[in-house]
Motif scaffolding. Sequence first.
Motif, short mmCIF file in Angstrom:
data_model
loop_
_atom_site.label_atom_id
_atom_site.label_comp_id
_atom_site.label_asym_id
_atom_site.label_seq_id
_atom_site.Cartn_x
_atom_site.Cartn_y
_atom_site.Cartn_z
N ARG A 146 0.81 -1.22 0.14
CA ARG A 146 0.08 -0.02 0.21
C ARG A 146 0.82 1.32 0.03
NH1 ARG A 146 -3.77 3.36 2.94
NH2 ARG A 146 -5.81 2.86 2.03
N TYR A 204 -2.23 -3.11 -5.18
CA TYR A 204 -1.63 -1.77 -4.92
C TYR A 204 -0.16 -1.78 -5.78
CZ TYR A 204 -4.64 -1.88 -0.68
OH TYR A 204 -5.57 -2.07 0.21
N VAL A 231 -5.62 4.53 -4.73
CA VAL A 231 -5.69 3.57 -3.28
C VAL A 231 -6.83 3.28 -2.96
CG1 VAL A 231 -5.06 3.77 -0.95
CG2 VAL A 231 -3.45 5.06 -2.67
#
Length: 450
Positions: free
Chosen positions: A116, A350, A210
Motif C-alpha cells: 500500500r 496496490y 489507493v
Amino acid sequence: MTKAASAAAKDLAAAGVSGVHLAWADNNGIPRSRIVPIAGLANAATRGVGVTSLFAVFDSHDAITFAHTGLATPSGDVRLVPVLERLRRLAGQPALAWAPGRQITADGSPWPYCQRGVLERQVAIAAERGLEFRAGYELEFAVAPAGSPGIVGSPGHPGPAYSPHALVPLDGFIASLLHDFAANGLDLGQLHAEYGLAQLELSLPATDPVSAADDQLLARQTIHAAAHAHGLVVSFAPMVGLGTAGNGWHLHTSVRRKGRNLLAGDGVPGGDGAAYLAGLLRDLPALTAVTAPSVPSTLRMRPGYFAGAYAFWGVENREAPLRYVPGSDLLGDAHANVELKTSDASANPYLALAAVLAAGMAGIEDALVAPEPIGTDPGGWTEGDRESRGVVRLPENPAAQDAALLASPRVAGALGNELLGAFRAVRASDAAWAADRSTEEVIAAHLWRY
C-alpha cells in the motif's frame, strides 16, 4: 486517532460487531488478515498488530522462500495498522467489520515491503507533477456449488453467456451481492453473466488509485461471503480449466491535470494522453510481470481469448491488452480511459496500480509518441506482419516475465529495491513449484487461492 477508533469501536459494538478484519494482500495477490476484537480496535489503530515480516516472501502455495537476502531468516516482525477511514461493517458477515491494513516497522516508520505504501508513493509523485489518477476494476469470477473440486464438471450456472436466464439459478446470490455491496459502501457499476464457464463479471466505478485497490480487496471479501451464504464458492483464479476463458481483473485508468482528462480526444488521445498510453505500451511486458504474475496468468494470456497476448493498443479492440475507451457526446470526456486486460487476481492490487502509474507518468515525462492503433487481432497475422508493426508476444513464462521486469527501470524502480527483491523471490519459488507439474495440476492448485 485513538479517539476516532474508540468512537468507531463503540458504534460497531452496539451494532453487534465483535471483531475487525485487518486485511492486506501479499505479493501473490492473496488476501491475508488478522482479526482483532472490537475492544482492541483503538489499540490496534495506535500500535498496530504484530505480523511476521515473512509474509512478503510467502509464495502462492504458502511456502516461505528465503532467497531474498533482505528477508533471509525467520526473525523479524512488523506492525499492521488499520486504515480507519476505510473501516466498514461487513453486511454478509455481520459479526465482523473490515479495514485495509498498512504495514510499518516496529518504531512506526514506513516499511519498504508495504505494498500500500508503494502505491501511496506513486500517487504522491503524481501530485507533485500536477497529475491526478482515477482507477477502477472489472472483476471476473467463476461460480460453483460448495464442495465442488472445480468449475469444470460442476459449473454454478449453465449459461448462455450474457443471458439473464443464466442468472436465474443464482437469484439469491445476486440479490445478496447487490445488497451487500451497497451496505459495505461499495458502488457497483453493473453485473452480468460473462463469456467464460460459469463466469460472472461486475465493475467497480473509478476512484482514486489507493481507494480502488482497497475496494478491490473489500469486493472480494463481500463476494466470497455472499457466495458462502448461498451454498456456493467462487474462483477468481486466472484459469479455471483448459479450453475455457480465464478470469481477468481488467484495470481501467485515466489521468487528469487541473481537472482535465488527458485521455479525452477526437476518437484517439493526443498530447500527454497519447504519451501516457505510449508509456504503458513501452513497459507492457514489465507491467504484465506485476499485473498478471502467476504461472496460470501466462496460460490465460492466449490469442483469441480477449486476454491480451501481444503488445499493442487499439480503440475499443477487446483483443488488445491496452484498450482505449474514448469519451463521447453521450458519456462525456471524463469517460475516456485505458483498460489493461493483462491483469488478474494473482496481482497485488496496490503494486499493479503503482506499476501502471509509474509507467504512464514516465511516458508523459519522456513525451512518448504512441504508434497507430490496431483494430484487428495480430494473433492471425504472419510473423512478418507482426514484426513490421512492432507487435511482439508478451512474456509466456516466468523467466520471460522476470527478464522483462528487470529490463524496465521504471516498473522495477516503482517497486523499490527491497520489495522488488522479495517479489522476484516469490515468483521464482512459484516457478520452481510448477516446473515438474502438469498444466492441469497447476490450474487446480491455484483455483481457490484467491
